[in-house]
Design a protein around this motif. Structure first.
Motif, PDB file in Angstrom:
ATOM      1  N   LEU A 197       6.018  -4.369  -0.247  1.00 28.73           N
ATOM      2  CA  LEU A 197       6.382  -5.786  -0.217  1.00 28.73           C
ATOM      3  C   LEU A 197       7.604  -5.972   0.662  1.00 28.73           C
ATOM      4  N   GLU A 198       7.489  -6.920   1.575  1.00 25.79           N
ATOM      5  CA  GLU A 198       8.597  -7.214   2.476  1.00 25.79           C
ATOM      6  C   GLU A 198       8.831  -8.722   2.522  1.00 25.79           C
ATOM      7  N   PRO A 199      10.056  -9.152   2.874  1.00 20.60           N
ATOM      8  CA  PRO A 199      10.323 -10.594   2.975  1.00 20.60           C
ATOM      9  C   PRO A 199       9.439 -11.246   4.034  1.00 20.60           C
ATOM     10  N   PHE A 200       8.851 -12.373   3.693  1.00 20.61           N
ATOM     11  CA  PHE A 200       8.033 -13.110   4.652  1.00 20.61           C
ATOM     12  C   PHE A 200       8.965 -13.890   5.586  1.00 20.61           C
ATOM     13  N   PRO A 201       8.716 -13.871   6.884  1.00 18.63           N
ATOM     14  CA  PRO A 201       9.673 -14.477   7.838  1.00 18.63           C
ATOM     15  C   PRO A 201       9.798 -15.995   7.747  1.00 18.63           C
ATOM     16  N   ASN A 202       8.874 -16.676   7.106  1.00 15.15           N
ATOM     17  CA  ASN A 202       8.931 -18.134   6.987  1.00 15.15           C
ATOM     18  C   ASN A 202       8.952 -18.535   5.516  1.00 15.15           C
ATOM     19  N   ALA A 203       9.324 -19.785   5.264  1.00 16.80           N
ATOM     20  CA  ALA A 203       9.316 -20.302   3.892  1.00 16.80           C
ATOM     21  C   ALA A 203       7.874 -20.560   3.473  1.00 16.80           C
ATOM     22  N   ALA A 204       7.416 -19.807   2.493  1.00 16.35           N
ATOM     23  CA  ALA A 204       6.016 -19.895   2.054  1.00 16.35           C
ATOM     24  C   ALA A 204       5.930 -20.596   0.705  1.00 16.35           C
ATOM     25  N   SER A 205       4.914 -21.447   0.570  1.00 21.30           N
ATOM     26  CA  SER A 205       4.662 -22.091  -0.723  1.00 21.30           C
ATOM     27  C   SER A 205       3.672 -21.285  -1.555  1.00 21.30           C
ATOM     28  N   VAL A 206       2.830 -20.503  -0.880  1.00 21.31           N
ATOM     29  CA  VAL A 206       1.826 -19.691  -1.585  1.00 21.31           C
ATOM     30  C   VAL A 206       1.713 -18.343  -0.891  1.00 21.31           C
ATOM     31  N   ILE A 207       1.854 -17.263  -1.677  1.00 21.41           N
ATOM     32  CA  ILE A 207       1.537 -15.915  -1.199  1.00 21.41           C
ATOM     33  C   ILE A 207       0.763 -15.229  -2.330  1.00 21.41           C
ATOM     34  N   LYS A 208      -0.516 -15.002  -2.097  1.00 19.81           N
ATOM     35  CA  LYS A 208      -1.377 -14.438  -3.135  1.00 19.81           C
ATOM     36  C   LYS A 208      -2.214 -13.301  -2.552  1.00 19.81           C
ATOM     37  N   PHE A 209      -2.448 -12.309  -3.408  1.00 12.64           N
ATOM     38  CA  PHE A 209      -3.334 -11.211  -3.041  1.00 12.64           C
ATOM     39  C   PHE A 209      -4.501 -11.194  -4.023  1.00 12.64           C
ATOM     40  N   ARG A 210      -5.724 -11.078  -3.495  1.00  9.89           N
ATOM     41  CA  ARG A 210      -6.904 -11.125  -4.357  1.00  9.89           C
ATOM     42  C   ARG A 210      -7.865  -9.999  -4.030  1.00  9.89           C
ATOM     43  N   MET A 211      -8.392  -9.384  -5.105  1.00 11.74           N
ATOM     44  CA  MET A 211      -9.454  -8.382  -4.970  1.00 11.74           C
ATOM     45  C   MET A 211     -10.722  -8.918  -5.627  1.00 11.74           C
ATOM     46  N   THR A 212     -11.843  -8.762  -4.922  1.00  8.81           N
ATOM     47  CA  THR A 212     -13.148  -9.153  -5.448  1.00  8.81           C
ATOM     48  C   THR A 212     -13.946  -7.890  -5.738  1.00  8.81           C
ATOM     49  N   ASN A 213     -14.385  -7.751  -6.986  1.00  7.08           N
ATOM     50  CA  ASN A 213     -15.068  -6.531  -7.418  1.00  7.08           C
ATOM     51  C   ASN A 213     -16.449  -6.846  -7.988  1.00  7.08           C
ATOM     52  N   LEU A 214     -17.360  -5.924  -7.802  1.00  2.01           N
ATOM     53  CA  LEU A 214     -18.642  -5.943  -8.492  1.00  2.01           C
ATOM     54  C   LEU A 214     -18.645  -4.764  -9.469  1.00  2.01           C
ATOM     55  N   VAL A 215     -18.718  -5.048 -10.754  1.00  2.00           N
ATOM     56  CA  VAL A 215     -18.623  -3.993 -11.767  1.00  2.00           C
ATOM     57  C   VAL A 215     -19.809  -4.080 -12.729  1.00  2.00           C
ATOM     58  N   PHE A 216     -20.020  -2.961 -13.440  1.00  2.00           N
ATOM     59  CA  PHE A 216     -21.127  -2.846 -14.395  1.00  2.00           C
ATOM     60  C   PHE A 216     -20.550  -2.419 -15.747  1.00  2.00           C
ATOM     61  N   PRO A 217     -20.217  -3.402 -16.596  1.00  2.00           N
ATOM     62  CA  PRO A 217     -19.607  -3.065 -17.889  1.00  2.00           C
ATOM     63  C   PRO A 217     -20.640  -2.630 -18.929  1.00  2.00           C
ATOM     64  N   VAL A 218     -20.211  -1.723 -19.805  1.00  2.00           N
ATOM     65  CA  VAL A 218     -21.006  -1.285 -20.964  1.00  2.00           C
ATOM     66  C   VAL A 218     -20.085  -1.295 -22.180  1.00  2.00           C
ATOM     67  N   HIS A 219     -20.476  -2.011 -23.238  1.00  2.00           N
ATOM     68  CA  HIS A 219     -19.664  -2.084 -24.450  1.00  2.00           C
ATOM     69  C   HIS A 219     -20.502  -1.707 -25.670  1.00  2.00           C
ATOM     70  N   LEU A 220     -19.872  -1.035 -26.601  1.00  2.00           N
ATOM     71  CA  LEU A 220     -20.445  -0.845 -27.926  1.00  2.00           C
ATOM     72  C   LEU A 220     -19.862  -1.934 -28.806  1.00  2.00           C
ATOM     73  N   GLU A 221     -20.709  -2.822 -29.266  1.00  2.80           N
ATOM     74  CA  GLU A 221     -20.268  -3.948 -30.089  1.00  2.80           C
ATOM     75  C   GLU A 221     -20.655  -3.696 -31.541  1.00  2.80           C
ATOM     76  N   PHE A 222     -19.745  -3.990 -32.450  1.00  3.92           N
ATOM     77  CA  PHE A 222     -20.040  -3.781 -33.866  1.00  3.92           C
ATOM     78  C   PHE A 222     -19.403  -4.883 -34.698  1.00  3.92           C
ATOM     79  N   GLY A 223     -20.015  -5.132 -35.851  1.00  3.11           N
ATOM     80  CA  GLY A 223     -19.537  -6.182 -36.736  1.00  3.11           C
ATOM     81  C   GLY A 223     -20.697  -6.843 -37.456  1.00  3.11           C
ATOM     82  N   PRO A 224     -20.402  -7.713 -38.410  1.00  6.44           N
ATOM     83  CA  PRO A 224     -21.456  -8.322 -39.235  1.00  6.44           C
ATOM     84  C   PRO A 224     -22.257  -9.364 -38.462  1.00  6.44           C
TER      85      PRO A 224
END
Length: 333
Positions: free
Chosen positions: A203-230
């Motif tokens: 991370l470094e200082p941005f040279p201009n005055a910024a109103s928004v600086i965001k980083f985004r990752m888009t993932n495709l995942v395959f979840p598996v859960h064991l669910e339990f309960g009544p």
């Protein structure tokens, strides 16, 4: 027009028999299931099967008689005659048009009996939606010291899931599995932005005055859960289902998948004071494989949801950063 309707009604007579036989098969399966569980005796099972067979035979006789009467009406009247006049309120009629737009299959069904229900449906499927807070656990630092805003960083997940009952006579354990698209966003503090210096992401200082600086990752995942309960068993005449509505359930599992895009978004004013916007895709040395544990506690279809990436956000770095998320998940079944 009448000739086409008559031909369709003649075909429907065979369909009526197939439909009623399918309903009878479903009812017999339900009776056999009760017999195997000891809920009824052999004599009771035989009696119920005979009664079901009589009912379906009478249904076939009555429904075919209705079709025959309709055919006679059409045969003795001109094209366009409305054969439904007086019986419209008592019957549900379906018409399926062929590719040319002409009336094709025409039939009469009893409301709610369009097809037999499967006696025991062990697997269900539904869309999944999740939303919540997102941030990063940085090696050697506390979450409070994160360079990413706690309130401004978030995640969204959209996917599809299947849920299968594991035990034969109990719905206490379920296996939930599917696929999801995840968008993990980090909102960067203090007018800093991510820079790739020969493979080292910092991370470094941005040279201009910024109103928004965001980083985004888009993932495709395959979840598996064991669910339990009544859950609550709901018994009907010819089928039964389990419902987890208003029940507290737990899920624990794992997900694995791929990063399909990384992007840094900047909104700022340039040296001339004009508004500018950049979307910088790729080049951040992000992990290609995404994997980690996840868990949730749910009431019905709404759950408090947690996930943690065991893979670092940026690979081969002096200090590892791992994505962490907490939010709400909804099973829209």
């Amino acid at each position: 027009m009448n000739k086409q309707k008559i031909e369709s009604l003649k075909k429907l007579k065979a369909q009526v028999q197939d439909d009623e036989k399918a309903f009878l098969k479903s009812e017999v399966e339900a009776i056999n299931e009760k017999l195997e569980k000891g809920e009824i005796s052999q004599d009771q099972a035989q009696f119920q099967k005979e009664e079901a067979a009589k009912k379906r035979a009478l249904n076939i006789e009555n429904r075919i008689a209705i079709i025959d009467n309709k055919i006679e009406l059409l045969e003795r009247n001109e094209d366009g005659y409305n054969e439904n006049g007086e019986k419209k309120k008592k019957q549900i009629e379906i018409t399926i048009s062929d590719e040319d737009g002409d009336d094709g299959f025409l039939g009469i069904i009893t409301k709610g009996e369009d097809k037999p229900k499967k006696y025991d449906r062990r697997t269900s499927n539904f869309p999944v939606f999740a939303i919540g807070f997102n941030n990063a656990i940085i090696e050697g630092e506390k979450l409070d010291d994160s360079p990413y805003k706690l309130g401004g960083s978030g995640f969204v997940e959209i996917g599809y899931a299947w849920k299968t009952r594991i035990l034969n006579n109990s719905n206490f354990l379920r296996l939930k599995y599917g696929f999801s698209f995840q968008w993990n966003k980090l909102n960067i503090k203090n007018n800093q932005y991510l820079v790739n210096n020969n493979g080292v992401i910092s991370l470094e200082p941005f040279p201009n005055a910024a109103s928004v600086i965001k980083f985004r990752m888009t993932n495709l995942v395959f979840p598996v859960h064991l669910e339990f309960g009544p859950s609550k068993r709901i018994d009907k005449h010819s089928y039964y289902r389990y419902s987890t509505k208003r029940q507290i359930n737990f899920g624990i599992g794992f997900y694995g998948g791929f990063n399909i895009q990384s992007m840094q978004k900047l909104k700022y004013r340039d040296s001339n004071g004009n508004r500018a916007k950049d979307k910088l895709k790729g080049g951040y040395n992000t992990s290609n494989l995404i994997y980690g544990p996840s868990a949730y506690i749910a009431i019905g279809g709404a759950a408090l949801y947690f996930k943690y990436d065991l893979n670092p956000i940026f690979k081969n770095q002096p200090v590892n950063q791992n994505n962490i998320s907490l939010g709400l998940r909804f099973d829209m079944d």
